[in-house]
Design a protein around this motif. Structure first.
Motif, PDB file in Angstrom:
ATOM      1  N   LEU A   1      52.191  25.727  44.114  1.00 37.49           N
ATOM      2  CA  LEU A   1      51.422  26.629  43.254  1.00 37.49           C
ATOM      3  C   LEU A   1      51.215  27.944  43.994  1.00 37.49           C
ATOM      4  CD1 LEU A   1      48.641  24.131  42.067  1.00 37.49           C
ATOM      5  CD2 LEU A   1      50.541  24.996  40.697  1.00 37.49           C
ATOM      6  N   LEU A   2      51.635  29.031  43.380  1.00 40.64           N
ATOM      7  CA  LEU A   2      51.443  30.334  44.001  1.00 40.64           C
ATOM      8  C   LEU A   2      50.111  30.902  43.520  1.00 40.64           C
ATOM      9  CD1 LEU A   2      55.023  31.796  43.439  1.00 40.64           C
ATOM     10  CD2 LEU A   2      54.124  30.727  45.518  1.00 40.64           C
ATOM     11  N   SER A   3      49.150  30.984  44.418  1.00 48.72           N
ATOM     12  CA  SER A   3      47.822  31.464  44.030  1.00 48.72           C
ATOM     13  C   SER A   3      47.698  32.929  44.433  1.00 48.72           C
ATOM     14  CB  SER A   3      46.740  30.623  44.703  1.00 48.72           C
ATOM     15  OG  SER A   3      45.487  30.938  44.161  1.00 48.72           O
ATOM     16  N   GLY A   4      47.879  33.751  43.430  1.00 45.29           N
ATOM     17  CA  GLY A   4      48.082  35.183  43.674  1.00 45.29           C
ATOM     18  C   GLY A   4      46.820  35.958  43.948  1.00 45.29           C
ATOM     19  N   GLY A   5      47.055  37.229  43.990  1.00 47.19           N
ATOM     20  CA  GLY A   5      46.144  38.212  44.567  1.00 47.19           C
ATOM     21  C   GLY A   5      44.792  38.343  43.909  1.00 47.19           C
ATOM     22  N   SER A   6      44.026  39.161  44.582  1.00 45.72           N
ATOM     23  CA  SER A   6      42.685  39.469  44.120  1.00 45.72           C
ATOM     24  C   SER A   6      42.808  40.479  43.006  1.00 45.72           C
ATOM     25  CB  SER A   6      41.911  40.088  45.255  1.00 45.72           C
ATOM     26  OG  SER A   6      42.528  41.303  45.606  1.00 45.72           O
ATOM     27  N   GLY A   7      42.125  40.224  41.938  1.00 47.87           N
ATOM     28  CA  GLY A   7      42.244  41.141  40.811  1.00 47.87           C
ATOM     29  C   GLY A   7      40.907  41.749  40.475  1.00 47.87           C
ATOM     30  N   LYS A   8      40.958  42.958  39.983  1.00 50.01           N
ATOM     31  CA  LYS A   8      39.718  43.589  39.532  1.00 50.01           C
ATOM     32  C   LYS A   8      39.686  43.640  38.011  1.00 50.01           C
ATOM     33  CE  LYS A   8      37.682  45.526  43.393  1.00 50.01           C
ATOM     34  NZ  LYS A   8      36.613  46.391  43.846  1.00 50.01           N
ATOM     35  N   ARG A   9      40.707  43.076  37.351  1.00 53.61           N
ATOM     36  CA  ARG A   9      40.730  43.201  35.903  1.00 53.61           C
ATOM     37  C   ARG A   9      39.682  42.314  35.234  1.00 53.61           C
ATOM     38  NH1 ARG A   9      46.171  43.349  32.916  1.00 53.61           N
ATOM     39  NH2 ARG A   9      46.596  41.454  34.087  1.00 53.61           N
TER      40      ARG A   9
ATOM     41  N   TRP B   1      36.687  42.098  36.682  1.00 56.45           N
ATOM     42  CA  TRP B   1      35.431  42.562  37.274  1.00 56.45           C
ATOM     43  C   TRP B   1      34.338  42.448  36.217  1.00 56.45           C
ATOM     44  CZ3 TRP B   1      31.520  45.940  36.336  1.00 56.45           C
ATOM     45  CH2 TRP B   1      30.707  46.299  37.415  1.00 56.45           C
ATOM     46  N   PRO B   2      33.117  42.102  36.551  1.00 57.94           N
ATOM     47  CA  PRO B   2      32.546  41.926  37.894  1.00 57.94           C
ATOM     48  C   PRO B   2      32.622  40.497  38.423  1.00 57.94           C
ATOM     49  CG  PRO B   2      30.792  41.824  36.281  1.00 57.94           C
ATOM     50  CD  PRO B   2      32.068  42.042  35.510  1.00 57.94           C
ATOM     51  N   LEU B   3      33.276  39.605  37.697  1.00 57.84           N
ATOM     52  CA  LEU B   3      33.291  38.218  38.186  1.00 57.84           C
ATOM     53  C   LEU B   3      34.403  37.965  39.191  1.00 57.84           C
ATOM     54  CD1 LEU B   3      32.182  36.134  35.119  1.00 57.84           C
ATOM     55  CD2 LEU B   3      30.891  37.614  36.622  1.00 57.84           C
ATOM     56  N   SER B   4      35.509  38.707  39.079  1.00 60.30           N
ATOM     57  CA  SER B   4      36.558  38.514  40.088  1.00 60.30           C
ATOM     58  C   SER B   4      36.418  39.600  41.143  1.00 60.30           C
ATOM     59  CB  SER B   4      37.940  38.559  39.452  1.00 60.30           C
ATOM     60  OG  SER B   4      38.245  39.847  38.965  1.00 60.30           O
ATOM     61  N   ASN B   5      36.722  39.225  42.366  1.00 59.22           N
ATOM     62  CA  ASN B   5      36.669  40.199  43.471  1.00 59.22           C
ATOM     63  C   ASN B   5      37.645  39.769  44.560  1.00 59.22           C
ATOM     64  OD1 ASN B   5      35.376  38.216  45.103  1.00 59.22           O
ATOM     65  ND2 ASN B   5      33.384  38.830  44.317  1.00 59.22           N
ATOM     66  N   GLU B   6      37.526  40.387  45.719  1.00 60.72           N
ATOM     67  CA  GLU B   6      38.491  40.142  46.801  1.00 60.72           C
ATOM     68  C   GLU B   6      38.663  38.657  47.128  1.00 60.72           C
ATOM     69  OE1 GLU B   6      40.341  42.631  48.454  1.00 60.72           O
ATOM     70  OE2 GLU B   6      39.570  43.726  46.735  1.00 60.72           O
ATOM     71  N   VAL B   7      37.577  37.923  47.125  1.00 65.95           N
ATOM     72  CA  VAL B   7      37.681  36.524  47.540  1.00 65.95           C
ATOM     73  C   VAL B   7      37.627  35.587  46.338  1.00 65.95           C
ATOM     74  CG1 VAL B   7      36.716  36.875  49.812  1.00 65.95           C
ATOM     75  CG2 VAL B   7      35.203  36.355  47.897  1.00 65.95           C
ATOM     76  N   ARG B   8      37.417  36.131  45.175  1.00 59.39           N
ATOM     77  CA  ARG B   8      37.276  35.270  44.008  1.00 59.39           C
ATOM     78  C   ARG B   8      38.216  35.798  42.944  1.00 59.39           C
ATOM     79  NH1 ARG B   8      32.187  34.792  40.332  1.00 59.39           N
ATOM     80  NH2 ARG B   8      32.204  32.624  39.694  1.00 59.39           N
ATOM     81  N   SER B   9      39.462  35.356  43.022  1.00 57.05           N
ATOM     82  CA  SER B   9      40.450  35.813  42.055  1.00 57.05           C
ATOM     83  C   SER B   9      40.148  35.152  40.720  1.00 57.05           C
ATOM     84  CB  SER B   9      41.842  35.456  42.546  1.00 57.05           C
ATOM     85  OG  SER B   9      42.106  36.181  43.732  1.00 57.05           O
TER      86      SER B   9
ATOM     87  N   ALA C   1      44.341  33.653  53.219  1.00 58.19           N
ATOM     88  CA  ALA C   1      43.198  33.019  53.884  1.00 58.19           C
ATOM     89  C   ALA C   1      41.912  33.182  53.079  1.00 58.19           C
ATOM     90  CB  ALA C   1      43.016  33.610  55.285  1.00 58.19           C
ATOM     91  N   THR C   2      41.787  34.298  52.368  1.00 55.56           N
ATOM     92  CA  THR C   2      40.536  34.560  51.636  1.00 55.56           C
ATOM     93  C   THR C   2      40.281  33.530  50.533  1.00 55.56           C
ATOM     94  OG1 THR C   2      41.728  36.066  50.181  1.00 55.56           O
ATOM     95  CG2 THR C   2      40.537  37.056  52.017  1.00 55.56           C
ATOM     96  N   GLN C   3      41.330  32.839  50.083  1.00 55.97           N
ATOM     97  CA  GLN C   3      41.136  31.916  48.964  1.00 55.97           C
ATOM     98  C   GLN C   3      40.935  30.462  49.390  1.00 55.97           C
ATOM     99  OE1 GLN C   3      44.116  32.353  45.942  1.00 55.97           O
ATOM    100  NE2 GLN C   3      43.678  34.513  45.620  1.00 55.97           N
TER     101      GLN C   3
END
Lengths: 451, 451
Positions: free
Chosen positions: B5-13, B15-23, B63-65
Motif C-alpha cells: 500500500l502506497l501511503s502518499g503525501g501530506s495534503g492540505k486539500r 485542511w484543517p483536518l489534514s496536515n503534515e502528519v495527518r494525511s 516517517a511522519t505517518q
C-alpha cells in the motif's frame, strides 16, 4: 446633569460571543474614529464625552457585569449593582437613590436615563442638553426623547404629541397602517430615554419605600429589600402616570444592533481576528476570537462567528432565529473579562471516575492582582508561561516567574499579583470546578518597588 | 500474495483536518458497516479482509505517518519507511526489496501495489485474485487493473487494450472527444494498481542497484542510499518499459475523495462531532473535531470543518480551491495520533521577551508508554488531570496520578507510562518548542502487576 445607563441582560442572540457574563454591549466589534475596536458600552461613553456632556455617569447593572464594565470603562463611571433582575422601575429607582443619598446630588439636578446600547450619532447625546433645559424650566414632569421614524415600524412604541413637544399618549407596536397614520400626525418612536428632576423621582420613591424594609429612602435599605420593589417597567410605573410629559426630537440614526445581521452592517471591516477570505466571498462577515484561523471560500450572505463558547455559521437573515438552538448549550462561560485581566477556557472534561478538570489560560495585567480566595472542592496547579509576579498562599508570599509551577490544594487561600503581564496555565481538578466555588478574603498587598 | 500500500503525501486539500502528519487517509470521516467512524486506511484494510484476500501487507510511507498507521492498524501491517519522498518507483522498489530480503518472500509470489486511499467496493479487492492468477500463469510481466470508465474524463490516464486483456498503450489526460473515442474502443481508466512476480522487480532492482551504495540488493543498502535512486514514477520507470502488459477489469465504483466536496458525498450523516443543524440547512456537511459546538443556520451547499488547525467554511464547489489559501499557514501540527495515544495543542504563544510556550492535552492509553526522551531547549511542566501511571526521570521511577504535577527541566531524560488511561496537561516553555527538539533513548519498563 446625571446620566443613568441601564446595562441590560445577558443575551444569546449574539452567541457564541455573548453569554451569561458577556452581554452584547461588551463585544468589541465596532470601530472608533481611529479604527480601534470598541464595544457598544465604550462607544456610548465616548459619544457622551464627544457631545460635550458633563455629567456624573452611573451604570445600573447586575453583579455579573461589574468586572466587564470595570475592564472596559475603568473608574470613569459609578456602578450600581442591582441585587437581582427586576425590570427597569426598581433599577432606575435604585440608581436615583444612589445619586441622592450616596453621591449627594442636588435634588434639583436633572437625571437622564437611557439604555446602554443604542447605536446612534453623537447628535443623540447633544439632544440631552435640550432635554436638560426643558426639565430645568419645569415644562413637564418627565421629558422624553422622540426619534424621528424612518418607516412605519410595527416593532416600536410611538410617542403621540398633540402640539410640538406636548405628549398626549403612547402606542405600542401598532400595525403598519396605524403606524403610517401616527407618523403622518407627528408621532415619534420612543427610544426609552427619560429626563426628570431627581426630586421628582424621590417623591415617587418615598411612596414606594413606605412599606419596604425600614421605610427609609436610604440606599442600603433599597439594596437590602430590593426584592420587595414592584417588578415593573419604568414606562408603566412612572412615565404613564406622570401629570405632564414633554418630548424632544432626535432626528438622526438610531439602531438596535442586537442580532448578527444588524451588527455586521455596522462593522467597518468584513472580518475581525485571524481570518482568510477567499476572493469569491460575497456579503460575508467573519468574527474570530479563537487563536486558530478561519478560512472562508465562496460564501454568500453569511456571518461566521467563532469564540470560546462555540462556532456559528449562519445565513445573515436567519441569524436572528438563533435563540432556541443555543438556549440549552452549557452555560459555563468559556471566556471572561475581569478587572485584573481575563481568562479563557481551553478544556472542560468529565472523566469516567466522576472527577472533572478544567484547563484555563489566565492573563493578569501588570500591576493587577486576583482576588485572595479559597476553593473548597477543587485543587489547582498553576504554571507560569510568561511574566513574573508573586503568589500569596495562606498568608505566605512567594515570588514566581516563567517556568515555575505551584500546586494549590483545596482549602488553601491564595491570590496572585503580576509585576509584568503574566500568562498562566491553570489546571483545576475536583468534583466542582465552577466559578462559584470561590470564597474571597481581604488581602493587602505590600507596596512593591518593582511596580 | 503480497500487497504494497502506497501511503502518499501530506495534503492540505482537506485542511484543517489534514496536515503534515495527518494525511487525508487517516481522517475518520467514513463509516463502516456498523456505523463506526473509520478512516480511508482502515476502510481499505477492512475491505481487503472482507474480500477474502490472504496476503502480507506492507505500507510504504514516510516517517511522519508511522505513528498514525500504528494507531489505526496496530500491528496488522508491516511498515516500510521511505527515508525521503522520491516518487513511486523508489518506494515500490524499497518495499519489494524489504519483502524479499527481510520477510523472505518466495520470489515467485505475486506482489500487488496500490494507493492506500481508493474509495471502492469490496469487488475491487476481489479483482486481486484474478490479477494474481494472471501473474502466476505468466501471461504478462505486469498485470494492471483497468477501471470501467463511467464518463469521458479528462483527468485520468487510460489503458488501451488491443484485444480483451492485452495492453497496447496508454493515454494520459486526453481531451473529452479523444476520451470518448478511447472508451468506445474499450480503453479503461488506469487506477494505479500493478501486479507482478517479486522476481520480476528484483531483476529491475539489480539493474538499478549496481551503482548504488555497495551495489547489493540488500534492504539496508537501499535504505542508506535511497537518495541515489531515480526519482521517477513506477509507471514511467517500469510499467511503460515492460515487454508485456495485461489488464484485468474492475467494473465498480471508484472514486478519489480527496476534496471536501467529494468526501462529504460519501459521509453517511450530515454531521460528525458536536454540531447543531438548524432546520433550514440545505446540502450542508459539518465535521467538528473541536470540543466546542458548531451551530449552522440556514446554510446551503456548504462544508464546515473545524479542527485543531483551524476552521473552514466553504461553498462545496469552491472547496477544491483551498490550497493557496492555507499553504502558508503554520505547519505546526495541532493534533497528532501517536502509537501510545494522542495529543492536541490548546495554545501556542510567543511572548515579547522571545520565549515561547505551548500547552497540550496529552492522552496516554492504558498500558502504553511514551518515548524516553530529552529536550534540549525547553522545560516542561506536566499535570495529571486524570488517571495514573509512572514517570521515569533520569532513571528514577516516580508513580504519579490525578492532581500531581511534575516539573522537567531541559536536559532531563523522561518518559511516562500509563496504568489507566491518563489525561495530562503539558506546558512547555523555551526558545524552541517544536516536536523536533527530542532525542530518544532506550528504556525498559519493568513488568508491572497492576497492568
Amino acid at each position: 446633569m446625571n446620566i443613568v445607563l441601564l446595562s441590560g441582560g445577558s443575551g444569546k442572540r449574539l452567541w457564541p460571543l455573548s453569554n451569561e457574563v458577556r452581554s452584547k454591549q461588551f463585544l468589541k466589534l465596532l470601530s472608533d474614529e481611529q479604527g480601534n475596536h470598541e464595544s457598544m458600552v465604550q462607544r456610548v461613553y465616548r459619544q457622551i464625552v464627544q457631545a460635550g456632556i458633563e455629567a456624573k455617569i452611573v451604570v445600573a447593572t447586575s453583579a455579573t457585569q461589574v468586572e466587564a464594565i470595570r475592564g472596559q470603562l475603568q473608574n470613569d463611571v459609578d456602578i450600581v449593582v442591582e441585587p437581582e433582575r427586576r425590570n427597569t422601575f426598581p433599577a432606575i429607582l435604585l440608581a436615583a437613590v444612589y445619586l441622592e443619598t450616596q453621591k449627594k446630588v442636588d435634588p434639583d439636578e436633572t437625571v437622564i436615563v437611557l439604555p446602554v446600547d443604542p447605536f446612534v450619532d453623537v447628535a443623540y447625546f447633544e439632544t440631552f442638553k435640550e432635554m436638560d433645559a426643558k426639565v430645568q424650566e419645569g415644562s413637564a414632569d418627565i421629558v422624553l426623547m422622540g426619534i424621528k421614524p424612518s418607516y412605519p415600524s410595527e416593532k416600536y412604541g410611538y410617542i403621540i404629541q398633540k402640539e410640538q413637544g406636548i405628549v398626549t399618549g403612547f402606542k405600542e407596536k401598532p400595525d403598519a397602517t396605524t403606524a403610517a397614520n401616527l407618523i403622518e400626525s407627528g408621532a415619534l418612536w420612543n427610544g426609552g430615554v427619560f429626563a426628570f428632576r431627581l426630586r421628582y423621582l424621590m417623591q415617587i420613591a418615598d411612596e414606594h419605600l413606605k412599606q419596604v424594609g425600614n421605610g427609609k429612602r436610604d440606599f442600603w435599605n433599597v439594596v437590602k429589600n430590593y426584592a420587595q420593589l414592584k417588578k415593573n417597567s419604568f414606562d408603566y410605573e412612572v412615565v404613564e402616570q406622570a401629570d405632564s410629559l414633554a418630548v424632544v426630537l432626535y432626528n438622526g440614526s438610531w439602531k438596535d444592533i442586537g442580532t448578527w445581521n444588524t451588527l455586521t452592517e455596522e462593522m467597518e471591516k468584513e472580518s475581525i481576528g485571524d481570518v482568510i477570505m477567499g476572493e469569491d466571498c460575497i456579503n460575508t462577515h467573519v468574527i474570530n476570537e479563537l487563536s486558530i484561523p478561519v478560512v472562508a471560500l465562496g460564501t454568500k450572505d453569511l456571518v461566521i462567528a467563532a469564540g470560546q463558547d462555540g462556532i456559528l455559521v449562519s445565513d445573515k437573515h436567519k441569524s436572528s432565529y438563533i435563540k432556541p438552538y443555543v438556549e440549552n448549550l452549557s452555560n459555563r462561560p468559556m471566556y471572561e473579562e475581569r478587572r485584573w485581566g481575563e481568562y479563557k477556557v481551553y478544556d472542560y472534561s468529565q472523566y469516567s471516575d466522576g472527577t472533572r478538570s478544567i484547563t484555563k489560560h489566565i492573563t493578569i495585567n501588570a500591576g493587577c492582582a486576583q482576588e485572595y480566595e479559597v476553593h473548597r472542592y477543587k485543587d489547582e496547579v498553576i504554571t507560569v508561561a510568561n511574566g513574573s509576579g508573586e503568589l500569596v498562599i495562606d498568608g505566605c508570599l512567594i515570588k514566581f516567574s516563567c517556568g515555575d509551577t505551584i500546586s494549590i490544594k483545596r482549602g488553601q487561600k491564595h491570590g496572585i499579583r503580576a509585576f509584568q503581564d503574566m500568562q498562566l496555565i491553570s489546571v483545576q481538578i475536583g468534583e466542582d470546578i465552577t466559578e462559584e466555588d470561590a470564597e474571597t478574603f481581604n488581602w493587602h498587598w505590600q507596596e512593591d518597588k518593582s511596580l
